[in-house]
Design an enzyme around this catalytic site. Sequence first.
Site, PDB file in Angstrom:
ATOM      1  N   ARG A  60      -5.903   3.865  -1.092  1.00  0.00           N
ATOM      2  CA  ARG A  60      -6.872   3.682  -0.012  1.00  0.00           C
ATOM      3  C   ARG A  60      -8.158   3.008  -0.486  1.00  0.00           C
ATOM      4  O   ARG A  60      -9.026   2.687   0.328  1.00  0.00           O
ATOM      5  CB  ARG A  60      -7.190   5.010   0.668  1.00  0.00           C
ATOM      6  CG  ARG A  60      -7.938   6.014  -0.159  1.00  0.00           C
ATOM      7  CD  ARG A  60      -8.230   7.257   0.662  1.00  0.00           C
ATOM      8  NE  ARG A  60      -8.522   8.389  -0.195  1.00  0.00           N
ATOM      9  CZ  ARG A  60      -8.411   9.660   0.191  1.00  0.00           C
ATOM     10  NH1 ARG A  60      -8.008   9.940   1.411  1.00  0.00           N
ATOM     11  NH2 ARG A  60      -8.688  10.637  -0.637  1.00  0.00           N
ATOM     12  N   VAL A  98      -7.616   4.587  10.111  1.00  0.00           N
ATOM     13  CA  VAL A  98      -6.389   4.835   9.359  1.00  0.00           C
ATOM     14  C   VAL A  98      -6.662   5.190   7.897  1.00  0.00           C
ATOM     15  O   VAL A  98      -7.771   5.015   7.396  1.00  0.00           O
ATOM     16  CB  VAL A  98      -5.436   3.623   9.446  1.00  0.00           C
ATOM     17  CG1 VAL A  98      -5.088   3.343  10.892  1.00  0.00           C
ATOM     18  CG2 VAL A  98      -6.068   2.387   8.829  1.00  0.00           C
ATOM     19  N   GLU A  99      -5.612   5.678   7.212  1.00  0.00           N
ATOM     20  CA  GLU A  99      -5.676   6.132   5.817  1.00  0.00           C
ATOM     21  C   GLU A  99      -6.803   7.145   5.608  1.00  0.00           C
ATOM     22  O   GLU A  99      -7.544   7.084   4.627  1.00  0.00           O
ATOM     23  CB  GLU A  99      -5.822   4.932   4.860  1.00  0.00           C
ATOM     24  CG  GLU A  99      -4.545   4.119   4.763  1.00  0.00           C
ATOM     25  CD  GLU A  99      -4.563   3.098   3.642  1.00  0.00           C
ATOM     26  OE1 GLU A  99      -5.537   3.081   2.861  1.00  0.00           O
ATOM     27  OE2 GLU A  99      -3.602   2.321   3.537  1.00  0.00           O
ATOM     28  N   GLY A 100      -6.894   8.082   6.523  1.00  0.00           N
ATOM     29  CA  GLY A 100      -7.932   9.111   6.482  1.00  0.00           C
ATOM     30  C   GLY A 100      -9.055   8.737   7.419  1.00  0.00           C
ATOM     31  O   GLY A 100      -9.882   7.882   7.093  1.00  0.00           O
ATOM     32  N   SER A 113       0.847  -1.188   0.000  1.00  0.00           N
ATOM     33  CA  SER A 113       0.000   0.000   0.000  1.00  0.00           C
ATOM     34  C   SER A 113       0.883   1.238   0.000  1.00  0.00           C
ATOM     35  O   SER A 113       1.993   1.214  -0.538  1.00  0.00           O
ATOM     36  CB  SER A 113      -0.928  -0.045   1.217  1.00  0.00           C
ATOM     37  OG  SER A 113      -1.815   1.042   1.218  1.00  0.00           O
TER      38      SER A 113
END
Length: 809
Positions: A379, A501-503, A211
């Site tokens: 994402r 996570v990831e925003g 990722s």
Amino acid sequence: MIGLLWIVAFLGCVSVLAYQRATLSVWTMAIGLFLVFLTLLSYTSGWILSLYWIIFIILLIPLYSSEIRYTFITRRLLDFYRSNMPNMTTTESEALEAGTVGWEGELFQGDPDWEKLLSYPKPMLSNEERDFLEGPVQILCSMINDWDITHNLADLPPKMWQFLKDEGFFALIIPKEYGGKAFSAYAHSQILTTVAGVSSSVASTIAVPNSLGPAELLLHYGTEEQKNYYLPRLAKGLEIPCFALTGLEAGSDAGAMTDKGYICWGEYEGQKVLGIRLNWSKRYITLAPIATVIGLAFKLYDPEHLLGGQKNLGITCALIPRNTPGITIGRRHFPCNAVFQNGPTQGEDVFIPVEWIIGGPKMAGQGWRMLMECLAAGRAISLPASATGGGKMAAFTTGAYARIRRQFKMPIGRFEGIEEALARIAGYTYLMDAARSFTASIIDTGEKPAVASAITKYHVTELGRKVISDAMDIHGGKGICLGPRNYLARFYQAMPIAITVEGANILTRSLIIFGQGAMRCHPYVLAEFNAAHIQDEQQSLREFDQSVMGHIRFTITQFFRTFLLGITSAIIVRAPKTATKRYFQQATRFSSAFALMTDISLLVFGGSLKRKETISARLGDILSYLYLLSAVLKKHQDQGSPKEDLPIVKWASLMCLFEIQEGFDGVLTNFPNRLLARFLRILIFPAGMRFTKPDDRIGFKAAQLLLAPTETRTRLTEGVFTADVLNNVLAVIDNALQKVIAADPVEKAIKLAVHEKVIKGETLLEQGRAALEKGIISHEEMDVLIASEQAREEVIKVDDFAPEELVRN
């Protein structure tokens, strides 16, 4: 009366022109002809006709004379726009410009091209990708004992770590020339979906190297020297990467980062080199405790102008070996009982050569743009895949458990309350899988759909949370007792990680989906914004004029289209002739209303709209559910439009339409201009808010599809690991379901005999023995009943422990 008819005729003419999005010349010709007929037939007094002609000509002059329009209209609009234009930070600007626009752009247009949607390539695996899923992925799943991993080891066993390295699980996105797999986004997603259904900790361990991190950053921005050194080592697992972005003050707000580096001269391997003196403190970094190479994001400064003229270069990314002096690393966080490696890292007075910047010195200050461009696609893969994997596992097991588990002498799946929850599990899992696979397939066409990835990440993880909560409720005590037999609780515990996570999801919904979507996907907003920033005033005026005039025509068109589609319930919309045609039509209706609502909101709030987070969030909900509905309709088409799946497809589609309606209601209820809000409500919902959640009849049909090994259940839970191997409780529950269903005819015969008072007995087995003695069932049927009861008892068992067994060594 005749005058009224002329007004109706005029409005009808305008509505048709607006619906068809006629050009300016067509509008001019049509209205001119209308006035000519009105004049010749003399149904209106002379002075009124003269007034109509004067208004018509006055409107035509600026429309056809650009100089007059520039002077009297566009210049004033441009000045007004600039005075109300929102301020934008560098990080906001770079995030806004990241990625590309895909299907979500069609939804902003107000008239989605459904043929375009259905023409997107169907998600497919190559032979090599399928072999990997049927080979190494299956072997990996058979190796996983999630209870041992999460409770006893607090880590993956060494044999599994080596298997992941040897089989290339950390090299899914790395090109073949560097020793990687070069798999598609869809294959990447499928792999994580399958593994996540067995262990979220193992799935997270695989996800991170593939990722947002060193490998992806190197692929897109690394120097040839960096690629040639690191990528083969990453592919073979000789290097374990992590990427350190989040710090104490900088979570969602990367601009608040306190990690700093200064360009200076220093010593490296006995030589004086130009480098960076770094200090950092990061946390929540996955794989950090075992990482051999750290990807680091930091703010870079050049006070002595050693690289150029700027002092503040901005966020920069570098690759730093773990053994570099000054680094502290190795301690672990413990996120929600998930044991994937995650922890903090600090650096004190760390000196690195300037060539360690990813992409070399020329990429100094480009770090945030690099991260946003990679996140635009990334994402949409890892977290949605993991959430979908958990959702598929929950649908597979909960449907079976509801058929196997009895209360009040009947399967709990026959109770309406359980059916309602099962319908949600089925419908939401279908939604999750549709969005995940659709977005992954778009990425495989070369797109980096920033807004679609935000929609997919937010909604798939949120729906995953709902699915696992319903599954836990249905399982009751079975779900809350941890142990080797529990297949739900660890996923339930880990679900907040995907939300965070990831925003973070709250930020994604409140600021990103609509905020970024309105700027990037609207056909005119970004063009207007860019035109207003052009330094050449004449060029700025020309380009702004072109954009704003198009925007005005667009808004007028949506005004009439929205009302026309509302009063006709969208039956006039051209849509694919399928069993789901009405959902396509209603999606077009709401797309048009959304485009109008967007323009009205931009006009009313101006630059302050980005601070109206709840309004922005609800507008984002409308866009999101339009996207999710599109994904559902495409998935059904891609799978050959099976009639058996229609109850779940209808449930998911109706839920999307209901949520879209709720989004509009939320915006209109909280709109500051109440008069305008009432007018818009009538315009969008002329017949009232008619959409409801799926009714019980559809819910019942959807639930029944999970209670037996139907073809629909098989399609819905594709990828779930069901191999009959040691420690796979999903195979146990699947085997029990088949045995319970096989015993159904036997049970019915026994229950009939009990009802007719031919036999007696407290338990089903006692009744079975009595039925055997009476000759009501055969010995073979009794064996089937015994096998069913034994399998059922095995499934409903829970674990218990000696106190010392619960103490982790």
